[in-house]
Write a protein that holds these residues in place. Structure first.
Motif, PDB file in Angstrom:
ATOM      1  N   GLU A   4       1.006  -6.406  -4.806  1.00 21.97           N
ATOM      2  CA  GLU A   4      -0.297  -6.133  -5.202  1.00 21.97           C
ATOM      3  C   GLU A   4      -1.384  -6.464  -4.353  1.00 21.97           C
ATOM      4  O   GLU A   4      -2.673  -6.230  -4.245  1.00 21.97           O
ATOM      5  CB  GLU A   4      -0.868  -6.352  -6.483  1.00 21.97           C
ATOM      6  CG  GLU A   4       0.148  -6.070  -7.612  1.00 21.97           C
ATOM      7  CD  GLU A   4       1.731  -6.529  -7.603  1.00 21.97           C
ATOM      8  OE1 GLU A   4       1.994  -7.592  -7.349  1.00 21.97           O
ATOM      9  OE2 GLU A   4       2.473  -5.801  -8.041  1.00 21.97           O
ATOM     10  N   VAL A   5      -0.935  -7.663  -3.398  1.00 23.24           N
ATOM     11  CA  VAL A   5      -1.854  -8.137  -2.460  1.00 23.24           C
ATOM     12  C   VAL A   5      -2.333  -7.051  -1.416  1.00 23.24           C
ATOM     13  O   VAL A   5      -3.620  -6.837  -0.933  1.00 23.24           O
ATOM     14  CB  VAL A   5      -1.449  -9.438  -1.715  1.00 23.24           C
ATOM     15  CG1 VAL A   5      -2.356  -9.676  -0.406  1.00 23.24           C
ATOM     16  CG2 VAL A   5      -1.054 -10.407  -2.747  1.00 23.24           C
ATOM     17  N   PRO A   8      -3.776  -3.073  -3.836  1.00 19.20           N
ATOM     18  CA  PRO A   8      -4.507  -3.419  -5.084  1.00 19.20           C
ATOM     19  C   PRO A   8      -5.106  -2.086  -5.725  1.00 19.20           C
ATOM     20  O   PRO A   8      -4.773  -0.982  -5.220  1.00 19.20           O
ATOM     21  CB  PRO A   8      -5.753  -4.097  -4.427  1.00 19.20           C
ATOM     22  CG  PRO A   8      -5.919  -3.593  -2.894  1.00 19.20           C
ATOM     23  CD  PRO A   8      -4.670  -3.251  -2.358  1.00 19.20           C
ATOM     24  N   GLY A  12     -11.331  -1.513  -6.349  1.00 20.88           N
ATOM     25  CA  GLY A  12     -11.440  -2.765  -6.400  1.00 20.88           C
ATOM     26  C   GLY A  12     -12.550  -3.508  -5.164  1.00 20.88           C
ATOM     27  O   GLY A  12     -12.711  -4.375  -5.323  1.00 20.88           O
ATOM     28  N   ARG A  15     -13.541  -7.366  -2.004  1.00 21.95           N
ATOM     29  CA  ARG A  15     -12.738  -8.244  -2.606  1.00 21.95           C
ATOM     30  C   ARG A  15     -11.388  -8.313  -2.802  1.00 21.95           C
ATOM     31  O   ARG A  15     -10.657  -9.364  -2.365  1.00 21.95           O
ATOM     32  CB  ARG A  15     -13.625  -8.788  -3.949  1.00 21.95           C
ATOM     33  CG  ARG A  15     -13.062  -9.989  -4.192  1.00 21.95           C
ATOM     34  CD  ARG A  15     -13.932 -10.602  -5.718  1.00 21.95           C
ATOM     35  NE  ARG A  15     -14.911 -11.713  -4.943  1.00 21.95           N
ATOM     36  CZ  ARG A  15     -15.975 -12.048  -5.401  1.00 21.95           C
ATOM     37  NH1 ARG A  15     -16.176 -11.600  -6.715  1.00 21.95           N
ATOM     38  NH2 ARG A  15     -16.681 -12.945  -4.690  1.00 21.95           N
ATOM     39  N   SER A  16     -10.988  -7.180  -3.113  1.00 23.90           N
ATOM     40  CA  SER A  16      -9.662  -7.076  -3.627  1.00 23.90           C
ATOM     41  C   SER A  16      -8.606  -6.899  -2.389  1.00 23.90           C
ATOM     42  O   SER A  16      -7.473  -7.029  -2.373  1.00 23.90           O
ATOM     43  CB  SER A  16      -9.339  -5.767  -4.496  1.00 23.90           C
ATOM     44  OG  SER A  16      -9.583  -4.627  -3.892  1.00 23.90           O
ATOM     45  N   THR A  17      -9.186  -6.519  -1.336  1.00 23.54           N
ATOM     46  CA  THR A  17      -8.451  -6.555  -0.096  1.00 23.54           C
ATOM     47  C   THR A  17      -8.592  -7.409   0.978  1.00 23.54           C
ATOM     48  O   THR A  17      -7.905  -7.586   1.856  1.00 23.54           O
ATOM     49  CB  THR A  17      -8.762  -4.860   0.673  1.00 23.54           C
ATOM     50  OG1 THR A  17     -10.088  -5.144   1.183  1.00 23.54           O
ATOM     51  CG2 THR A  17      -8.603  -3.834  -0.248  1.00 23.54           C
ATOM     52  N   LYS A  19      -7.740 -10.847   1.005  1.00 22.71           N
ATOM     53  CA  LYS A  19      -6.758 -11.833   1.234  1.00 22.71           C
ATOM     54  C   LYS A  19      -5.666 -10.818   2.033  1.00 22.71           C
ATOM     55  O   LYS A  19      -5.105 -11.553   2.880  1.00 22.71           O
ATOM     56  CB  LYS A  19      -5.886 -11.864  -0.215  1.00 22.71           C
ATOM     57  CG  LYS A  19      -4.862 -12.949   0.095  1.00 22.71           C
ATOM     58  CD  LYS A  19      -4.375 -13.604  -1.389  1.00 22.71           C
ATOM     59  CE  LYS A  19      -3.124 -14.473  -1.035  1.00 22.71           C
ATOM     60  NZ  LYS A  19      -2.841 -15.058  -2.229  1.00 22.71           N
ATOM     61  N   THR A  53      -8.136  -1.418   5.796  1.00 21.77           N
ATOM     62  CA  THR A  53      -7.767  -0.512   4.422  1.00 21.77           C
ATOM     63  C   THR A  53      -7.730   0.716   4.729  1.00 21.77           C
ATOM     64  O   THR A  53      -7.960   1.502   5.628  1.00 21.77           O
ATOM     65  CB  THR A  53      -9.285  -0.613   3.924  1.00 21.77           C
ATOM     66  OG1 THR A  53     -10.240   0.028   4.365  1.00 21.77           O
ATOM     67  CG2 THR A  53      -9.627  -2.224   3.575  1.00 21.77           C
TER      68      THR A  53
END
Length: 74
Positions: A4-5, A8, A12, A15-17, A19, A53
């Motif tokens: 999920e890291v 995601p 999202g 912020r969700s990508t 990490k 991304t």
């Protein structure tokens, strides 16, 4: 590392990508990973690969494709 890291849920935002992108930045196979991800069509892009991304890879693929987008008005 949970998948999920790198994959995601859609929508999202950055912020969700963050990490996954941070992990990719120090990865020794980042370039190879990005090259593999770029081998897929723009509409098949999902998740973070090679520090980029899906949206960024889609833009790069479309910019490199000399054919016009059929959805764009002339």
């Amino acid at each position: 590392m949970p998948l999920e890291v790198f994959f995601p849920p859609p929508g999202g935002g950055s912020r969700s990508t963050a990490k996954a992108r941070a992990i990719c930045s120090g990865c020794p196979v980042r370039e190879e990973c990005l090259a593999e991800a770029m081998s897929f069509r723009a509409d098949q892009q999902y998740g973070v690969s090679g520090g980029k991304t899906a949206r960024t890879r889609q833009k790069l693929l479309r910019a490199a494709d000399p054919r016009p987008d059929p959805g764009d008005p002339l």
